[in-house]
Scaffold this motif. Structure first.
Motif, PDB file in Angstrom:
ATOM      1  N   ALA A 238      21.611   0.677  28.855  1.00  0.00           N
ATOM      2  CA  ALA A 238      22.926   0.614  28.386  1.00  0.00           C
ATOM      3  C   ALA A 238      22.948  -0.178  27.199  1.00  0.00           C
ATOM      4  O   ALA A 238      23.830   0.183  26.368  1.00  0.00           O
ATOM      5  CB  ALA A 238      23.726   0.348  29.575  1.00  0.00           C
ATOM      6  N   VAL A 239      22.209  -1.271  27.235  1.00  0.00           N
ATOM      7  CA  VAL A 239      22.445  -2.109  25.941  1.00  0.00           C
ATOM      8  C   VAL A 239      21.764  -1.854  24.804  1.00  0.00           C
ATOM      9  O   VAL A 239      21.782  -2.533  23.682  1.00  0.00           O
ATOM     10  CB  VAL A 239      22.180  -3.514  26.243  1.00  0.00           C
ATOM     11  N   ALA A 240      20.696  -0.601  24.715  1.00  0.00           N
ATOM     12  CA  ALA A 240      19.992  -0.401  23.799  1.00  0.00           C
ATOM     13  C   ALA A 240      20.768   0.585  22.970  1.00  0.00           C
ATOM     14  O   ALA A 240      20.249   1.826  22.605  1.00  0.00           O
ATOM     15  CB  ALA A 240      18.605   0.452  24.317  1.00  0.00           C
ATOM     16  N   ILE A 245      25.099  -3.263  21.470  1.00  0.00           N
ATOM     17  CA  ILE A 245      24.802  -4.687  21.020  1.00  0.00           C
ATOM     18  C   ILE A 245      25.876  -5.435  20.095  1.00  0.00           C
ATOM     19  O   ILE A 245      25.977  -6.720  20.132  1.00  0.00           O
ATOM     20  CB  ILE A 245      23.632  -4.491  19.745  1.00  0.00           C
ATOM     21  N   TYR A 246      26.651  -4.585  19.318  1.00  0.00           N
ATOM     22  CA  TYR A 246      27.529  -5.245  18.562  1.00  0.00           C
ATOM     23  C   TYR A 246      28.538  -5.748  19.496  1.00  0.00           C
ATOM     24  O   TYR A 246      29.287  -6.865  19.085  1.00  0.00           O
ATOM     25  CB  TYR A 246      28.340  -3.963  17.917  1.00  0.00           C
ATOM     26  N   LEU A 247      29.190  -5.199  20.497  1.00  0.00           N
ATOM     27  CA  LEU A 247      29.984  -5.707  21.376  1.00  0.00           C
ATOM     28  C   LEU A 247      29.581  -6.875  22.086  1.00  0.00           C
ATOM     29  O   LEU A 247      30.400  -7.761  22.335  1.00  0.00           O
ATOM     30  CB  LEU A 247      30.320  -4.572  22.414  1.00  0.00           C
ATOM     31  N   GLY A 274      24.774 -15.191  28.530  1.00  0.00           N
ATOM     32  CA  GLY A 274      23.982 -13.952  28.941  1.00  0.00           C
ATOM     33  C   GLY A 274      24.344 -12.674  28.295  1.00  0.00           C
ATOM     34  O   GLY A 274      23.450 -12.136  28.072  1.00  0.00           O
ATOM     35  N   MET A 275      25.551 -12.824  27.615  1.00  0.00           N
ATOM     36  CA  MET A 275      25.865 -11.523  26.546  1.00  0.00           C
ATOM     37  C   MET A 275      24.918 -11.418  25.452  1.00  0.00           C
ATOM     38  O   MET A 275      24.296 -10.455  25.079  1.00  0.00           O
ATOM     39  CB  MET A 275      27.039 -11.232  26.385  1.00  0.00           C
ATOM     40  N   LEU A 276      24.918 -12.732  24.867  1.00  0.00           N
ATOM     41  CA  LEU A 276      23.774 -12.778  23.478  1.00  0.00           C
ATOM     42  C   LEU A 276      22.378 -12.659  24.146  1.00  0.00           C
ATOM     43  O   LEU A 276      21.791 -12.145  23.107  1.00  0.00           O
ATOM     44  CB  LEU A 276      23.840 -14.208  23.290  1.00  0.00           C
ATOM     45  N   ALA A 277      21.862 -13.020  25.187  1.00  0.00           N
ATOM     46  CA  ALA A 277      20.578 -12.648  25.466  1.00  0.00           C
ATOM     47  C   ALA A 277      20.431 -11.028  25.575  1.00  0.00           C
ATOM     48  O   ALA A 277      19.528 -10.417  25.289  1.00  0.00           O
ATOM     49  CB  ALA A 277      20.260 -13.203  26.838  1.00  0.00           C
TER      50      ALA A 277
END
Length: 443
Positions: A238-240, A245-247, A274-277
């Motif tokens: 989902a994060v890829a 990534i921008y959000l 956590g979001m930055l990781a």
């Protein structure tokens, strides 16, 4: 009679041997089906899941059905993955569905490489270019003519007509007429029924499919197993994407910046980290243009600087410009299909300006006002309104504060004296010398 029966016995034996030879020459059948769902861009996680599914199908002798909805690979070896499908020793059936699924780029290449391709009504197929959703990855792939020759060769080996190579999205019927797909099926059960009994060619030879779901005890049962990404892999998938990534970057930086206005490091800060990781992981999967990422970070830093300076001026204006420029440039090397929406950039740009320019500035001033008030409380006498072990409520000068005991637990109703301030917490200790009611200015 015995002499007459001898030729008959010889004839029966010959026919039996002929029947056995014919039966042994028939294609083997498979009554196991493994369904693998490939949804979204085929990134590192999905590519690994797909190859693992093919390996499991070969290990168990199951036909692999790929339920496909993808615009292509994401910086992954598209041709190698397609060749892996083509070489599989078990049948690989690619079904594009349900509507409005699509098969573009590398996903279309998978259809060409499959043992049998199927589409659902209402899906979109094609075009083949771009094969990968990252421009740099496409530069390493064979040119269009070479890819078309490769796909035509696969079709010839499979015993199918040369397929069409659409230059734009075509509907399911055109994919069928262009020999890209061989079956139209509205659902997986419909697909299993329609391909049942078909003989397809694989890397290990022809195989007859037995896939129809048994409707009565007299029918041979079919073992169907559905697989999908695990919870952890679903998060990584989902994060890829550039938008995710921008959000995550914007929200993560906002969470960490919020802690600049607080005495300690709380939930917002840890959530931001956590979001930055997750964003950092995404950046290892999706190639970014690093000067654009730098501009985005610089914009946030400039906005934070004005927060610390308690003003809304030139730094904030420069920060907004850098933020927007970095937002547009960070992922300029990816296909528009997965690019960041200008609407999202505009929304987060306005939101960031309001957040840093007003909300955090107000929070910072409020914190400083509270801290100034607290410093004026040092030396005053108050009363605990709950047990302090070591922290609890303390009533001082008409206001309820958060207090921390310096000398072990303090029971409720105890007179205490403020000895110091740690951020937004009062350090207190029992004050045996305080007697009677609290002074009016300390009540």
């Amino acid at each position: 009679m015995r002499r007459a029966s001898f030729p008959i016995v010889i004839a029966v034996c010959a026919l039996s041997l002929l029947w056995v030879g014919t039966a042994s020459a028939q294609a083997p059948t498979t009554s196991r089906v493994l369904v693998a769902k490939v949804d979204g861009s085929i990134d590192r996680t999905v590519a690994g899941y797909l190859t693992d599914s093919l390996a499991e199908g070969e290990r168990t002798g199951a036909a692999v059905v790929i339920q496909l909805d993808s615009a292509g690979t994401l910086d992954q070896p598209a041709v190698e993955l397609a060749e892996r499908l083509f070489r599989s020793s078990v049948p690989v059936i690619v079904w594009v569905g349900p509507a409005p699924a699509k098969a573009q780029g590398a996903a279309l290449l998978f259809m060409y490489a499959s043992s049998l391709a199927a589409v659902a009504p209402g899906v979109g197929v094609g075009p083949l270019e771009p094969v990968d959703l990252v421009d740099a990855a496409n530069a390493k792939l064979p040119d269009d003519a070479a890819l078309e020759r490769m796909a035509s060769g696969w079709a010839e080996v499979r015993g199918r007509p040369t397929p069409a190579f659409p230059s734009s999205v075509v509907p399911a019927q055109d994919a069928l007429d262009g020999h890209i797909a061989q079956v139209v099926a509205t659902s997986l059960p419909d697909l299993f029924t329609k391909i049942d009994g078909s003989t397809v060619r694989t890397g290990g030879g022809p195989v007859t499919l037995h896939t129809e779901i048994a409707q009565s005890p007299s029918q041979q049962p079919v073992e169907v197993r559905f697989t999908e990404l695990g919870p952890f892999d679903r998060v990584l998938h989902a994060v890829a994407s550039p938008a995710a990534i921008y959000l995550l970057l914007v929200l993560g930086l906002a969470g960490v910046a919020f802690e600049l206005t607080q005495a300690g490091f709380g939930f917002a800060g840890f959530a931001g980290l956590g979001m930055l990781a997750l964003a950092v992981y995404g950046l290892t999967v999706v190639p970014a243009w690093w000067p654009g990422i730098g501009l985005l970070m610089a914009g946030v830093i400039l906005l934070c600087a004005d927060v610390l300076l308690h003003r809304l001026g030139v730094l904030s204006a420069a920060g907004v410009v850098a933020f927007l420029a970095g937002s547009f440039l960070s992922f300029r090397g990816v296909a528009p299909t997965i690019g960041i929406s200008p609407w999202l950039i505009g929304f987060l740009g306005i939101g960031s300006f309001l957040y840093y320019g007003f909300a955090l500035t107000v929070a910072q001033r409020s914190r400083e006002r509270i801290a100034t008030t607290q410093r004026g409380l040092v030396g005053l006498v108050g009363e605990t309104r709950g047990e302090l072990k070591p922290e609890g409520p303390v009533y001082v000068k008409g206001t309820l504060w958060r207090g921390r005991s310096n000398d072990g637990p303090i029971p409720p109703g105890t007179r205490v004296r403020v000895r110091g301030v740690d951020g937004l917490v009062l350090r207190v200790e029992p004050d045996p010398g305080a007697g009677g009611d609290l002074p009016p200015d300390e009540a």
